[in-house]
Each structure stands twice: as structure tokens, then as C-alpha cells.
Design a protein around this motif. Structure first.
Motif, PDB file in Angstrom:
ATOM      1  N   VAL A 113       8.997   9.350 -22.191  1.00  0.00           N
ATOM      2  CA  VAL A 113      10.034  10.092 -21.715  1.00  0.00           C
ATOM      3  C   VAL A 113       9.429  11.696 -22.645  1.00  0.00           C
ATOM      4  O   VAL A 113      10.075  12.448 -21.624  1.00  0.00           O
ATOM      5  N   TRP A 114       8.807  11.448 -23.527  1.00  0.00           N
ATOM      6  CA  TRP A 114       8.577  12.939 -23.860  1.00  0.00           C
ATOM      7  C   TRP A 114       7.477  13.537 -23.382  1.00  0.00           C
ATOM      8  O   TRP A 114       7.622  14.805 -22.739  1.00  0.00           O
ATOM      9  N   ASP A 115       6.630  13.033 -22.697  1.00  0.00           N
ATOM     10  CA  ASP A 115       6.399  13.673 -21.590  1.00  0.00           C
ATOM     11  C   ASP A 115       7.131  14.490 -20.362  1.00  0.00           C
ATOM     12  O   ASP A 115       6.888  15.027 -20.180  1.00  0.00           O
ATOM     13  N   ALA A 116       8.166  13.484 -19.929  1.00  0.00           N
ATOM     14  CA  ALA A 116       8.784  14.079 -18.821  1.00  0.00           C
ATOM     15  C   ALA A 116       9.304  15.040 -19.172  1.00  0.00           C
ATOM     16  O   ALA A 116       9.908  16.230 -18.752  1.00  0.00           O
ATOM     17  N   LEU A 117       9.857  15.139 -20.623  1.00  0.00           N
ATOM     18  CA  LEU A 117      10.861  15.753 -20.791  1.00  0.00           C
ATOM     19  C   LEU A 117       9.702  17.545 -21.185  1.00  0.00           C
ATOM     20  O   LEU A 117      10.389  19.274 -20.595  1.00  0.00           O
ATOM     21  N   GLN A 118       9.146  17.056 -21.446  1.00  0.00           N
ATOM     22  CA  GLN A 118       7.633  18.572 -21.322  1.00  0.00           C
ATOM     23  C   GLN A 118       7.484  19.129 -20.508  1.00  0.00           C
ATOM     24  O   GLN A 118       7.342  20.100 -19.934  1.00  0.00           O
ATOM     25  N   LEU A 119       7.467  18.586 -19.517  1.00  0.00           N
ATOM     26  CA  LEU A 119       6.976  18.711 -17.540  1.00  0.00           C
ATOM     27  C   LEU A 119       8.376  19.351 -17.555  1.00  0.00           C
ATOM     28  O   LEU A 119       8.009  20.052 -16.721  1.00  0.00           O
ATOM     29  N   GLU A 120       9.292  18.820 -18.027  1.00  0.00           N
ATOM     30  CA  GLU A 120      10.555  19.528 -17.118  1.00  0.00           C
ATOM     31  C   GLU A 120      11.033  20.060 -17.627  1.00  0.00           C
ATOM     32  O   GLU A 120      11.596  21.412 -17.080  1.00  0.00           O
ATOM     33  N   ALA A 155       2.921  12.616 -13.691  1.00  0.00           N
ATOM     34  CA  ALA A 155       2.808  12.214 -14.671  1.00  0.00           C
ATOM     35  C   ALA A 155       3.255  11.101 -15.067  1.00  0.00           C
ATOM     36  O   ALA A 155       2.180  10.439 -16.363  1.00  0.00           O
ATOM     37  N   GLU A 156       4.124  10.968 -14.212  1.00  0.00           N
ATOM     38  CA  GLU A 156       5.175   9.721 -14.943  1.00  0.00           C
ATOM     39  C   GLU A 156       4.178   8.289 -14.435  1.00  0.00           C
ATOM     40  O   GLU A 156       4.098   7.732 -15.821  1.00  0.00           O
ATOM     41  N   ARG A 157       3.620   8.259 -13.380  1.00  0.00           N
ATOM     42  CA  ARG A 157       2.980   7.253 -13.229  1.00  0.00           C
ATOM     43  C   ARG A 157       1.460   6.849 -14.039  1.00  0.00           C
ATOM     44  O   ARG A 157       1.775   5.534 -14.863  1.00  0.00           O
ATOM     45  N   ARG A 158       1.170   7.703 -14.187  1.00  0.00           N
ATOM     46  CA  ARG A 158      -0.051   7.478 -15.460  1.00  0.00           C
ATOM     47  C   ARG A 158       0.738   7.624 -16.863  1.00  0.00           C
ATOM     48  O   ARG A 158      -0.028   6.650 -18.095  1.00  0.00           O
ATOM     49  N   GLY A 159       1.542   7.813 -17.248  1.00  0.00           N
ATOM     50  CA  GLY A 159       2.266   7.418 -18.592  1.00  0.00           C
ATOM     51  C   GLY A 159       2.298   6.491 -18.800  1.00  0.00           C
ATOM     52  O   GLY A 159       2.414   5.073 -19.515  1.00  0.00           O
TER      53      GLY A 159
END
Length: 1010
Positions: A113-120, A155-159
Motif C-alpha cells: 500500500v505504501w509503495d502504491a501511495l508513493q508511486l501514485e 511495482a505492485e506485482r513485485r511488492g
């Protein structure tokens, strides 16, 4: 375009548990002002620390905060809880407590979730900046947006894949922790920073330190040492090497023989338990897949009982795992034979110790379900299989009988002891423990089983039981031989015990005949039909040979060397026979025991040795019986001798309590034997003179033997009896065992002596009549000389000559009077006239009479009177006459002394003595006497004064003293003086009795009595 993870959060009402820095950053991203249409609503943040950074930001944004996470469950419309505590155990607790319909995003998934928020946020920022650039077409913006979406999807798949890897690693770490926790060996693990990561329950029990106080610290030393110092695991992690180990453990460490780069040591930890504990500990490195050192494991085994009982029991079990390789290293690092199976009963670990125990390498076992083969002949579940299949106790009982039990350390684990015949050459006894391995959900995913070879312990137990049985049999034989029975009955009972003890088929005893020849009599005690007929054995048979040389012999009839004279035993079915001499060790042989069996291998060397000891014991019993009989005869002789003795014999123990009191003593002292033996001390009966002799001898070296001495004893009825006493102390080495005293009754002897003395007195009168002519002639000459001087004085009217003549007549009249009185006193008996008197006053009166004469001769008169002496009943005339004689003699002894340099004196002393007696002493420092003169003092007409003495003074003195039942002693040394000591008994005076009459005596003449 939002990622799938962000789309899941659209419109959600979520709460965050854990208010650290990551919470603050996540909260800032979730509550940004732009694009609020899709963002979830954060309804609460929970953390027990009120100063947590996330709680501070939540308060700024107006979001409710709680110290107890359970309060968020009551919030209306709650749909999602995000857990970011990084505590896996808390995650499990939280998951179990979530209300229905509420989803949990744990600390692993929240990173996606954190990575998705940063990418968004990056995508939005990039598109905003792109729109500000000139010439940007919508197609280009769409292209950039599509590219960002693709990056977000990747990124989501790797996460998600990373989360799966992390969860698998977490699962493996949990399995590692369970393996460590499931081990019965106290174990701890440290990481590459020396921080404790595992501290199992067994170690908690050993040290008393809970894991919660140790995990996360570097205090692995504190339960074992008073001051910080490296543990063995720290030594391995720091690669300190042998020198450091020598400094820390001296010679008590060594490299592990099983684990490369591992070490072992044995140390006493005084701080563990009561009195300290001996521990055997092993440390091994933990390495990553690339060989990098990432930690160390140390196991501690309490070997205190082994040290005390000297039994080698090794217990160590190392199980920890960071990954599958990490787990394998922990299992391989254990010195306890161990294997692990998964939920499909497939072996995943088979360590080196188990390879050594079973002889089966791990390559043949890992990946198979054949773990039963090294232990069983047929397939059947082992303890690990029982745990994986969760069999009930009835099934476990069917498999292991009564040899299993639930573990007292590990929940859900079982222990058992069983003999495994396929292990080793002859099979082995093993103690094994099976423990479950569970996943985070508490489901059993495998089992670990450890085995310990206890064969030597079991053999020791069997040997101990056998020795106990032999000891009990030997004790029974000893009891039979010491029973209060006749010798034949004791031996008969002992032989029955021997037969029962060794399960013999025939036990016979051949005893030496009384005529002393080497011929033996056969007493069959127990035997089969056809045994030797009771009777005599010839001089050439085996019994005679054994009796001659005293050697144990054992024969098996299957061999060719058995004697032909034993064919009758062979015919009776006996296949082995032993001959044992009956004799005390290195003593006379009294007989031979023959024991037969129907089995050839019935007796071993230990049995024969036991039989030899039994033969020695029976021989000692026979010898003791003979010695006891001889001792009984001697005791009877001595008892008869003591009973028939005319002397009183009194024996005591070391405390002077009377233990022997013969009939003569009963007659002499007036007490019955049962009134004094073990009830009274000897000094209660002995006269004080005897006790004084003992006190005088105390402290002197020697045998404490007292020569015969005359004393008086007071009988029970009050009669004073003269006796001769002798005694000695009985000693054993330096220790006093007791004493013995002998008393001879002198009453008859004294009576005869008195008669003899009376005869001597009468004879002395005749001797005096016949032999005193010279003495009377001297007196007559004196009278004539005096009358002549008177006549001259009268005729010449010379007053001086008249007085001189008269004094001469007076002196000779006094000599005539004294001579007559001495003769009368010596020649007739006189009973003492007891009357109240004060002995000190009598002494003072006598001294007053002699004082002037002493002054005329230059002699000092000294008096020492005991103030303890008061009114008593005694014959004061006897005291007066005796003291006057002794005091006059003492003054004369000083006057006759020609030593002008000596200051002459006479000492008169009184002293209250024990036994109602008074001691009178008259001592002078005059001429003294030789031993020859002293021996003649009390003989008739012996005087040292020449013509001035009659030779009857001391004879009369002794007669008066003896009539008063007293004694007189004299000690003298020529040239140094003489001391006379008189002991006179007295009777107590009733209160109010008057003073005694003290007779007055005339002043002594110039020529007093001797």
C-alpha cells in the motif's frame, strides 16, 4: 489509474494500530488534501505510547487516538485495520480478535500500500509538471499516464511477490523458533550483533530467567557469571580462537567432534540452583547460504547428576533455523540424535548424531518416509508420527504400552523408553521425545523426535539389581550366622540361604571331626536322589584335598578333568560342582562346602568369589563359637574366682560407676549388689583417703597403680572398719576404660595385733621391771645428789645449795611420776571418753604449757587453727596428752640441733578433714631423723634422748590415737626436721551442748618425755 491495492481502499473506514514513524508517514500520505475522492477515511490511531509520532500527527489532523487498540473495534462503520507493529505474535492476537467483516492489512501487506501511495503521488506530481510544459499534447500525456500505470502495476506485482517471500521467511523463522522451543535441551541463539534472538523454555527452567527478559538483549552471560564475559557463542561469533578459549575456560574446552567450527566445554556455574550446577555446553556457528557468519547457537546441558553419579549422559539439542538451511544447521549442530518429519511424514532432517546412532546416513533418509526402518522390523508409527497424526492415548498405549508419558516440559509432546533390537550389535535402550511443530495458526505441520542412548544406564540398573539381590542374600546369610541359635542351627540356616541364593541342586557341608584328623563328616543339607550317602570321606577324596590346601575348586562334568571320585554325582544328574573351604581368612580350616548344580554354566567367577567369602564367614563363625566357648569358660572361672574371693572387689567404668561388686564387698560395705551396680559411683562408698590418693596421682604419668595402704571405711550401718586398699586404672591405649579396687578387712588382724600389743605391753612391764634398774638407779643417784645438797645447805645454812638440792629432788620425783604414768597408760586398755569440746582450745592450752620451755631453748612457737572447727564430741584428754608429747619432743628436737645458723621453730596446725575427722599437725625444723630411726619410733623403750627419755612416750601416744580410732603419720628428714600428723574422728554435737572439759597438765620438767 489507481493500483488494485489502492482501489481496494476506496471508501474504506480504516484504523491504524501502531503509531511509530512509519504510521506518521503513512497517515500523511493517506490524508493529503488532493484527490480526496478516492482516499480512504482514517477513523482512529492506537498505540500504548502517548508520545508516539503517529499519534501526534493524528491529533493535528483531528483523528481520534487510543492507548488500547481494542477500543477501535467499537467504532461505527469500521471496515479495515492496518497493523504496523512489526510484532508477528501480536499480529496473530489481533487477527483472532477482529470483529466479523473487518479486514486486516498487516505490517507486510501495508508496504505494498505504501509503495502504491508513493508511486501514485509521483505519478500525479509528474503529470502536473508535464502539463505546465509548453507543447504537451493530450496524446503525450496519455502515453506518460499509461507508462506510469504500467510501472505501478509492475511495482505492485513485485511488492506482492516480496510480501510472499517475507511471509515464507516469517513462517520459516516461526518453525525455527518452535524447533528451538520444542527442544528439551536448554538453548539460546544470538545474531551477528550478539543480540539474543531465541531463549527456549528449557533454558528458562535451568536459569530461572524468562525469555521475555533476555530476547533482544546482550545479557546471555548474566545467569551464569557474576560479571560480563563472552559466552561460547560470543567467542564463535567474534572468531576469538583457542587462545581466548584457553583464557576463558582453561583446559575444560575442546573443538566439537561433530560440528565444524563448533566448541564444547564443561564448567561449574555456581550461580545456578542451590550449590551451583555442572553444565556441558556446545556452541556452533550459524551461517547464511553464502557461508557468511550470521549468528551462533549455544546449548547448555545440566550434567550435575552425571558429575555426582559419574555417569556419562550427554544431552544437547540444537534446533534453530533462519531458512531451510538455517534449520538444518541447528538440527545438525545438536549432539542429540534428532530427526524431523513434515505433515506428510517425510523426513526433512536427519542429523549426524542420529547417523552415528543408527549407522544410516542422512542421504538415505531425508525425503523418504523410511525413518522407521533403523528402529523397527516392520513399519509402524514412531513417536513423531504419533504426534503428526494426533493419535489418541489409547492408540499410543497400544504402541508403547506403559513405557510412554506426556512431556512435563513441552505441551503436546510425548516421551517413551524402549528397547530397539536393531540398533547396534545387541540392540540399545533409548529414551526418545517427540514434539509438535506448528505454524502461526497453531496447526501441526511436522514433528521433531530426539533419541538418547540409555543402554549403559539400563545395564547399570540391571547390574545394580543383581548386586542388590546378592547383597540381600549375603545379609541373610550373615543374619543366619549371627542368629541366637546353636552353631549347627546357624550353619544349617546359612546353607539353606546359600542354596536359595544360587538356586543350587545340592549343598553339603563336611566338618572336621573332633579327633583332629583330616577326615570329614558329610551333612547333606539339600540334594537330588543319588547324592553321597552320609558318612566318612576317605583321605584321598576331593574334600580332603580342598581341606589340605584351602583352595576353591570348580568342575564341569562335560570336561575331561573332573575327578573320578565324583562319578556318583554325575550319575545323580549333577553337571557342575564347587568345593569351598570353610575357614576364616588365613585361618584354620574347619570343613568344606560342596555345592552341585544340574547346569554346567551355573556359577561364574563372581559367584565363586561370593561362595569363598561365605566359606570364610562360616569359618569365622565356627572359630568365634570356639573362642566364645573358651571365653565363657574363662569368664566362669574368673566369675567364680571373684565371687569366692575373701577380699572385697569393686570395679567401675570410665565414669567411676560401679559395674562389679562381689559378695565380699557386699559383706564389707553393707550394701547388696543390686543396690550399687550401675546405680552408684565408687567414691560414694570409698573413704576420703582413697579419693585423696586418686587426686594426688592425677596428672602423673604411669599406670596409676596404688600399692597396698591401710585406710578406714564407714560401713552402711556406721561401723568404721580398718582395711588395706589397693587399686589400679584399666586402660586401652590412652583411653581409660575403668578401675578396679581391692579391700582387705583388717578387723581380725587388728584384733590379733591388739592382743599382740597387749602381750607386748605386759611383756614390757616385766622387761621394765627387769631392765629399768639402770633408769631407777639414775633417778636414785639424782635423789641422793639432791638430798646431799640439801644436807650441805642445812648444815652450812647455805640457802643457794638448799634450793639447788631441792630442785634436783623435784626433777627426779617428776621423772619417777612420768615413768609410772607411762607404764600404767601403756599396760592397760582405755576406751575414749567422748564429750563436747573445742579442739582448737585444747591445742591453745597445750601450746601455753610448752611456750616458756620453748622460749628458754630459743624455739619460736607458731599456731594455725582452722576457724571451721567448732564444738565437737571427742576425747579431749587423749588430744591433750598426745599433743603435749609431740610438742615437747618437737621443742627438744630443736634444742638438740647444733646448727647455730638455723632459726628454730615449731608449727602447730589444725584442719577440718573429710569424713568427720580433724587433722592435727606438729612440725619442727630441728635435727630430724634417719629412716632407720623413723622405723623404730614406735617400739618399746626406744628413745633418742638418752637418759632423759623413758622410750614410752610415742608408744603411749600411738596407743591413745588408735584407741580413739585415729591414725598417726610421721615424715622426717635428717637435718631438716620432722612432721607428725594425727587424724582423729569426732561426733557432731547437738545444739546447746556445753563446753568440753580440757584437763590441765603440769608444766613440763627439764627432762620431759620423749
Amino acid at each position: 489509474m489507481k493500483t488494485a491495492r489502492l482501489k481496494e481502499l476506496l471508501g474504506e473506514r480504516l484504523a491504524i494500530v501502531g503509531g511509530g514513524r512509519f504510521c506518521r508517514n503513512l497517515l500523511a500520505s493517506l490524508t493529503e488534501a488532493d484527490e480526496t475522492r478516492w482516499r480512504p477515511q482514517v477513523v482512529a490511531v492506537a498505540d500504548p505510547d502517548p508520545e508516539a509520532p503517529g499519534l501526534g500527527l493524528a491529533r493535528q489532523r483531528g483523528i481520534p487516538v487510543f492507548s488500547d487498540y481494542r477500543q477501535i473495534f467499537d467504532l461505527p462503520g469500521l471496515t479495515t485495520v492496518i497493523e504496523i507493529t512489526n510484532d508477528p505474535s501480536f499480529n496473530e492476537v489481533l487477527q483472532r480478535q477482529l470483529p466479523a467483516g473487518v479486514r486486516l492489512i498487516d505490517h507486510i501487506d501495508v508496504r505494498v500500500v505504501w509503495d502504491a501511495l508513493q508511486l501514485e503521488a509521483l505519478r500525479s506530481e509528474t503529470l502536473a509538471r508535464l502539463r505546465q510544459l509548453p507543447g504537451v499534447t493530450p496524446a503525450l500525456e496519455a502515453l506518460i499516464r499509461d507508462l506510469a500505470n504500467r510501472f505501478s502495476a509492475i511495482a505492485e506485482r513485485r511488492g506482492k511477490h516480496a510480501c510472499q517471500i517475507e511471509r515464507e521467511l516469517s513462517r520459516q523463522q516461526r518453525a525455527l523458533a518452535q524447533i528451538v522451543e520444542g527442544s528439551t535441551i536448554p538453548t539460546f541463539v544470538i545474531d551477528d550483533n550478539h543480540v539474543i534472538t531465541h531463549w527456549n523454555r528449557a533454558l528458562e527452567l535451568l536459569t530461572g530467567c524468562p525469555a521475555a527478559e533476555k530476547i533482544g538483549t546482550r545479557e546471555q552471560w548474566s545467569p551464569f557469571w557474576k560479571e560480563p564475559r563472552p559466552s561460547m557463542a560470543d567467542v564463535i561469533l567474534d572468531r576469538l580462537g583457542p587462545k581466548a578459549l584457553d583464557k576463558l575456560y582453561g583446559s575444560r574446552w575442546r573443538p566439537s567432534s561433530l560440528i565444524p567450527e563448533g566448541y564444547e566445554a564443561e564448567v561449574l556455574f555456581p550461580g545456578l540452583g542451590d550449590g551451583g550446577r555442572w553444565c556441558w555446553f556446545t556452541a556452533a556457528p550459524i551461517k547464511a547460504a553464502d557461508g557468511r557468519l550470521i549468528g551462533a547457537i549455544e546449548t547448555i546441558q545440566d550434567i550435575t547428576e552425571k558429575k555426582r553419579a559419574e555417569e556419562a549422559i550427554e544431552r544437547q539439542n540444537r534446533r534453530l533455523v533462519e531458512s531451510e538451511r538455517f534449520t538444518a544447521q541447528i538440527i545438525q549442530g545438536s549432539t542429540i540424535p534428532t530427526f524431523v518429519i513434515n505433515r506428510d511424514h517425510v523426513v526433512t532432517h536427519w542429523n549426524r548424531a542420529l547417523e552415528r546412532l543408527t549407522g544410516v546416513p542422512a542421504e538415505e533418509m531425508v525425503g523418504t518416509s523410511n525413518h522407521w526402518k533403523p528402529f523397527r522390523g516392520n513399519r509402524r508409527p514412531l513417536m513423531a508420527d504419533v504426534i503428526v497424526d494426533q493419535l489418541d492415548e489409547a492408540e499410543i498405549h497400544r504402541l508403547y504400552g506403559s513405557r510412554w508419558r506426556p512431556s512435563t516440559l513441552i505441551e503436546g509432546a510425548y516421551e517413551a523408553e524402549e528397547f530397539l533390537p536393531l540398533l547396534g550389535i545387541e540392540g540399545k535402550w533409548c529414551w526418545f521425545t517427540g514434539s509438535p511443530i506448528k505454524d502461526p495458526d497453531g496447526n501441526i505441520v511436522g514433528a521433531i523426535e530426539t533419541l538418547q542412548d540409555v543402554t549403559e544406564k539400563k545395564r547399570s540398573e540391571v547390574q545394580s539389581r543383581r548386586h542388590t539381590q546378592k547383597l540381600a542374600a549375603l545379609c541373610g546369610i550373615h543374619a543366619a550366622l549371627n542368629a541366637p541359635l546353636s552353631l549347627d542351627e546357624c550353619i544349617d540356616a546359612a546353607l539353606k540361604e546359600v542354596g536359595n541364593f544360587l538356586s543350587a541342586d545340592s549343598v553339603c557341608l563336611f566338618m572336621l571331626e573332633e579327633d583332629g584328623r583330616q577326615r570329614f563328616i558329610n551333612y547333606p543339607r539339600r540334594g537330588p536322589d543319588g547324592d553321597v550317602t552320609p558318612g566318612r570321606c576317605g583321605a584321598d577324596d576331593m574334600v580332603s584335598r580342598v581341606a589340605s590346601d584351602g583352595k576353591v575348586r570348580f568342575f564341569r562334568f562335560a570336561s575331561d578333568d573332573f575327578p573320578p571320585e565324583l562319578n556318583n554325582l554325575k550319575a545323580a544328574g549333577i553337571r557342575s560342582v564347587a568345593y569351598i573351604p570353610v575357614a576364616p581368612e588365613k585361618g584354620r580350616i574347619f570343613g568344606v562346602i560342596r555345592m552341585g548344580s544340574r547346569r554346567e554354566d551355573h556359577l561364574d567367577e563372581e559367584d565363586l568369589y561370593a561362595l569363598e567369602l561365605i566359606g570364610n564367614r562360616i569359618g569365622a563363625t565356627v572359630e568365634n563359637a570356639m573362642l566364645n566357648e573358651e571365653l565363657r569358660r574363662k569368664n566362669n572361672f574368673q566369675s567364680n574366682l571373684i565371687r569366692s574371693s575373701t577380699d572385697a572387689i569393686v570395679a567401675t567404668d570410665e565414669a567411676m560407676r560401679i559395674v562389679l561388686f562381689n559378695p565380699a564387698a557386699e559383706s564389707l560395705f553393707g550394701y547388696r549388689r543390686d543396690e550399687v551396680v550401675h546405680r552408684r559411683r565408687a567414691f560414694d562408698l570409698y573413704p576420703d583417703q582413697v579419693e585423696e590418693l586418686w587426686d594426688a596421682e592425677e596428672g602423673r604419668e604411669g599406670r596409676w597403680e596404688f600399692p597396698w595402704k591401710e585406710v578406714t571405711i564407714t560401713r552402711r550401718d556406721g561401723e568404721v572398719i580398718p582395711v588395706r586398699y589397693s587399686g589400679t586404672l584399666l586402660r586401652e591405649g590412652e583411653r581409660m576404660m575403668g578401675s578396679v579396687a581391692f579391700f582387705q578387712d583388717l578387723r581380725e588382724i587388728k584384733r590379733l595385733e591388739a592382743e599382740l600389743l597387749q602381750s607386748e605391753r605386759l611383756a614390757a612391764v616385766g622387761q621394765t621391771v627387769a631392765g629399768m634398774a639402770h633408769c631407777i638407779k639414775n633417778i636414785l643417784h639424782g635423789l641422793k645428789g639432791g638430798s646431799y645438797m640439801i644436807d650441805v645447805g642445812l648444815s652450812r645454812d647455805d640457802r643457794e645449795k638448799l634450793q639447788t638440792g631441792w630442785r634436783m629432788v623435784q626433777r627426779n620425783i617428776k621423772r619417777t611420776s612420768d615413768l609410772v604414768l607411762d607404764l600404767l597408760s601403756y599396760s592397760k586398755e582405755r576406751e575414749p571418753d567422748y564429750a563436747p569440746c573445742n579442739p582448737n582450745e585444747v591445742v591453745q592450752d597445750v601450746c601455753d604449757l610448752v611456750r616458756d620451755e620453748a622460749l628458754e631453748n630459743g624455739v619460736a612457737l607458731e599456731i594455725e587453727l582452722d576457724p571451721a572447727i567448732g564444738q565437737v564430741a571427742m576425747d579431749s584428754r587423749t588430744v591433750h596428752r598426745c599433743l603435749l608429747n609431740l610438742l615437747t619432743n618437737a621443742v627438744d628436737a630443736c634444742a638438740f640441733d647444733e646448727n647455730a645458723n638455723k632459726r628454730h621453730k615449731v608449727l602447730v596446725r589444725t584442719l577440718l578433714a573429710p569424713d568427720q575427722r580433724i587433722r592435727f599437725e606438729v612440725a619442727d625444723n630441728g635435727v630430724g631423723m634417719s629412716e632407720e630411726v623413723r622405723q623404730r619410733l614406735f617400739t618399746s623403750f626406744f628413745s633418742t634422748k638418752g637418759s632423759r627419755g623413758t622410750g614410752l612416750g610415742l608408744l603411749v601416744t600411738r596407743k591413745l590415737i588408735e584407741a580413739h580410732r585415729g591414725t598417726i603419720e610421721v615424715v622426717s628428714e635428717l637435718g631438716r626436721g620432722t612432721r607428725f600428723t594425727i587424724y582423729l574422728p569426732f561426733l557432731p554435737v547437738a545444739p546447746g551442748a556445753g563446753d568440753a572439759h580440757v584437763p590441765k597438765a603440769p608444766a613440763p620438767s627439764e627432762e620431759g618425755d620423749p
